[in-house]
Design a protein around this motif. Structure first.
Motif, PDB file in Angstrom:
ATOM      1  N   UNK A 225       0.172  12.460  -9.933  1.00  0.00           N
ATOM      2  CA  UNK A 225       1.583  12.540 -10.346  1.00  0.00           C
ATOM      3  C   UNK A 225       2.282  11.210 -10.030  1.00  0.00           C
ATOM      4  N   UNK A 226       2.087  10.722  -8.804  1.00  0.00           N
ATOM      5  CA  UNK A 226       2.684   9.450  -8.420  1.00  0.00           C
ATOM      6  C   UNK A 226       2.110   8.313  -9.273  1.00  0.00           C
TER       7      UNK A 226
ATOM      8  N   UNK B 269       4.466   8.821   0.297  1.00  0.00           N
ATOM      9  CA  UNK B 269       5.338   9.110  -0.846  1.00  0.00           C
ATOM     10  C   UNK B 269       4.609  10.057  -1.790  1.00  0.00           C
ATOM     11  N   UNK B 270       5.196  11.221  -2.053  1.00  0.00           N
ATOM     12  CA  UNK B 270       4.600  12.194  -2.969  1.00  0.00           C
ATOM     13  C   UNK B 270       4.960  11.894  -4.415  1.00  0.00           C
TER      14      UNK B 270
ATOM     15  N   UNK C  58      10.589   5.200  -1.031  1.00  0.00           N
ATOM     16  CA  UNK C  58      11.187   5.110  -2.373  1.00  0.00           C
ATOM     17  C   UNK C  58      12.205   3.976  -2.444  1.00  0.00           C
ATOM     18  N   UNK C  59      13.097   3.909  -1.461  1.00  0.00           N
ATOM     19  CA  UNK C  59      14.115   2.856  -1.453  1.00  0.00           C
ATOM     20  C   UNK C  59      13.479   1.472  -1.341  1.00  0.00           C
TER      21      UNK C  59
ATOM     22  N   UNK D 114       0.860  -1.188   0.000  1.00  0.00           N
ATOM     23  CA  UNK D 114       0.000   0.000   0.000  1.00  0.00           C
ATOM     24  C   UNK D 114       0.892   1.233   0.000  1.00  0.00           C
ATOM     25  N   UNK D 115       0.782   2.050  -1.035  1.00  0.00           N
ATOM     26  CA  UNK D 115       1.576   3.265  -1.148  1.00  0.00           C
ATOM     27  C   UNK D 115       0.656   4.444  -1.434  1.00  0.00           C
ATOM     28  N   UNK D 116       1.180   5.637  -1.266  1.00  0.00           N
ATOM     29  CA  UNK D 116       0.427   6.846  -1.575  1.00  0.00           C
ATOM     30  C   UNK D 116       0.942   8.012  -0.750  1.00  0.00           C
ATOM     31  N   UNK D 117       0.327   9.149  -0.983  1.00  0.00           N
ATOM     32  CA  UNK D 117       0.695  10.356  -0.254  1.00  0.00           C
ATOM     33  C   UNK D 117       0.432  10.171   1.238  1.00  0.00           C
ATOM     34  N   UNK D 118       1.118  10.931   2.083  1.00  0.00           N
ATOM     35  CA  UNK D 118       0.807  10.885   3.510  1.00  0.00           C
ATOM     36  C   UNK D 118      -0.673  11.216   3.743  1.00  0.00           C
ATOM     37  N   UNK D 119      -1.270  10.554   4.689  1.00  0.00           N
ATOM     38  CA  UNK D 119      -2.654  10.799   5.102  1.00  0.00           C
ATOM     39  C   UNK D 119      -3.682  10.509   4.017  1.00  0.00           C
TER      40      UNK D 119
END
Length: 159
Positions: free
Chosen positions: A114-115, A68-69, A85-86, A15-20
């Protein structure tokens, strides 16, 4: 008669995405976990991991990755975004099967795209989970999941 080959190991779901954006809430919902949820930076500094039984797939590892932005920016590896990212770079190069579920707040969807674009361009196995769909509807908004899916070229699910 030969036996069929063993089923491959189920893919990891990250699960990834912008904070909050709702990543930790989604993680808790999927795993029954109790990851801390908050509206301030640094709440998920480590990568949380749990396993769920997925019908027809098997025991699947679910990961809650820090916010991650963008994938393309150079960031300090010790920051939340650097850790995320890493980790994703390592996942890409691991040879293991994985799927990225990008959690994107439907009420601020433009900020997440964008992401999304960056991950699609990398060829990342990706699904977009549009969170807060209920809030968007209460605010009088609507999300055309099919049109968004066609526009970004990946599956989109409103949650």
């Amino acid at each position: 008669m030969s036996e069929p080959p063993p089923d491959p190991k189920p893919p990891t779901l990250a699960l990834v995405g912008r904070p909050n954006s709702g990543k930790s809430s989604m993680y808790n919902r999927l795993t029954g976990g109790d990851a801390h949820v908050g509206n301030f930076p640094g709440i998920t500094v480590d990568i949380l991991e749990d396993f769920v039984d997925v019908p027809g797939v098997g025991r699947t590892c679910v990961l809650d990755v820090p916010g991650l932005y963008t994938f393309e920016a150079s960031v300090d590896a010790s920051t939340d975004e650097g850790i995320a990212r890493d980790f994703l770079l390592g996942l890409e190069s691991s040879g293991e099967r994985y799927v990225i579920a990008q959690v994107a707040d439907s009420t601020q969807l433009g900020l997440a795209l964008r992401l999304t674009r960056e991950l699609v361009q990398r060829g990342t196995p990706l699904v977009l989970l549009a969170s807060q769909a209920d809030v968007l509807a209460r605010e009088g908004g609507a999300l055309d999941v099919e049109a968004l899916s066609r526009a970004v070229g990946i599956p989109v699910v409103a949650v």
